[in-house]
Enzyme design. Structure first.
Site, PDB file in Angstrom:
ATOM      1  CE1 TYR A   1       4.181  -2.853  12.009  1.00 50.42           C
ATOM      2  CE2 TYR A   1       3.049  -1.551  13.414  1.00 50.42           C
ATOM      3  CZ  TYR A   1       3.769  -1.748  12.149  1.00 50.42           C
ATOM      4  OH  TYR A   1       3.651  -0.682  11.523  1.00 50.42           O
ATOM      5  CB  SER A   9       4.676   1.979  13.033  1.00 48.68           C
ATOM      6  OG  SER A   9       3.295   2.180  13.819  1.00 48.68           O
ATOM      7  CB  ALA A  10       2.067   6.681  15.236  1.00 50.53           C
ATOM      8  CB  THR A  11       2.776   1.450  17.296  1.00 47.51           C
ATOM      9  OG1 THR A  11       3.820   0.938  16.332  1.00 47.51           O
ATOM     10  CG2 THR A  11       1.608   1.258  16.340  1.00 47.51           C
ATOM     11  CB  SER A  68       4.433 -12.093   2.082  1.00 53.12           C
ATOM     12  OG  SER A  68       4.797 -10.809   2.427  1.00 53.12           O
ATOM     13  CG  ASP A  87       6.609  -6.468  -2.320  1.00 60.65           C
ATOM     14  OD1 ASP A  87       6.292  -7.627  -1.837  1.00 60.65           O
ATOM     15  OD2 ASP A  87       6.199  -5.565  -2.114  1.00 60.65           O
ATOM     16  CG  ASN A  88       7.845 -11.373   0.661  1.00 66.12           C
ATOM     17  OD1 ASN A  88       6.964 -10.535   0.607  1.00 66.12           O
ATOM     18  ND2 ASN A  88       8.547 -11.428   1.621  1.00 66.12           N
ATOM     19  CE  LYS A 117       7.260  -1.200  10.450  1.00 69.07           C
ATOM     20  NZ  LYS A 117       8.000  -1.068   9.467  1.00 69.07           N
ATOM     21  CG  PHE A 137       7.779   1.489   1.864  1.00 65.43           C
ATOM     22  CD1 PHE A 137       7.467   2.446   2.706  1.00 65.43           C
ATOM     23  CD2 PHE A 137       8.557   1.972   0.927  1.00 65.43           C
ATOM     24  CE1 PHE A 137       7.297   3.910   2.509  1.00 65.43           C
ATOM     25  CE2 PHE A 137       8.706   3.310   0.380  1.00 65.43           C
ATOM     26  CZ  PHE A 137       8.226   4.300   1.163  1.00 65.43           C
ATOM     27  CE1 TYR A 152      -3.071   2.904   0.323  1.00 62.08           C
ATOM     28  CE2 TYR A 152      -2.684   3.058   2.896  1.00 62.08           C
ATOM     29  CZ  TYR A 152      -3.202   3.691   1.726  1.00 62.08           C
ATOM     30  OH  TYR A 152      -3.896   4.667   1.811  1.00 62.08           O
TER      31      TYR A 152
END
Length: 199
Positions: free
Chosen positions: A150, A125-127, A35, A32-33, A154, A81, A12
């Site tokens: 996750y 990520s903002a996480t 997946s 890219d794989n 990151k 990415f 995306y």
């Protein structure tokens, strides 16, 4: 012409970045794989832009593939990415997230260093901010305690990249911390769901 390697470029965010790079006049190579994506998104990028990109099906953790790629192509910079992206899934299969998101970043940076390529944009990520105590968040807000594998994957990758800036090599690193990226290209040909990325 500046040549950019985009890992995860069929996904995306990667597909939108690849489209923008092509429209800005860059030469784009996508690794890219597939997946989390489909080659169809790459066909649509080329349809929208009227330009050709190079696609290599492969995994960012594949060191020999990376070394071969950097040897064959005169890559100037990387946008990274590639990785697994689902918070809930990361709780069920944490080792896969550390292997993909951390291991893939290490393998990529090692190959870059060996090839003398030191410019990278990393998709984080903002996480990594954890649960913010004092919203709203700003760019220099303190990082928190990530709440899931996750997010931790990151944050670890970010820390690795930060360590690289202290090695004496000429690393130029940018880190993007998204909250909830949404939307589709104005053409309607690429977006974020299965209708755009399906085969």
């Amino acid at each position: 012409m500046t040549k950019i390697l985009v890992t995860g470029g069929a996904g995306y965010i990667g597909s939108h970045a690849s489209l923008e790079l092509l429209e800005a006049g860059y030469q784009v190579i996508i690794l890219d794989n597939l997946s989390n994506s489909s080659e169809e998104s790459l066909n649509r990028i080329q349809m929208i832009t009227g330009r050709t990109l190079k696609f290599i099906k492969g995994d960012v953790r594949d060191k020999s593939r990376l070394n071969q790629l950097f040897k064959q192509e005169k890559i100037d910079a990387v946008m990274h990415f590639a990785g697994l992206k689902a918070v809930g899934e990361s709780i069920s299969i944490p080792l896969s997230y550390y292997d993909n998101n951390v291991g893939g970043t290490v393998a990529l940076c090692q190959a870059m260093s060996d090839a003398g390529v030191f410019k990278i944009v990393f998709s984080s990520s903002a996480t990594v901010y954890g649960i913010p105590m004092h919203p709203p968040l700003v760019e220099d807000s303190k990082l928190g305690i990530p709440a899931n594998p996750y997010a931790r994957s990151k944050l670890i990758a970010e820390q690795i990249l930060t360590d690289l800036t202290k090695t004496g090599e000429s690393w130029s690193i940018s880190i993007l911390r998204y909250f909830n990226p949404v939307g589709a290209h104005e053409s309607g040909l690429i977006g974020g769901g299965p209708a755009w990325n399906s085969k």
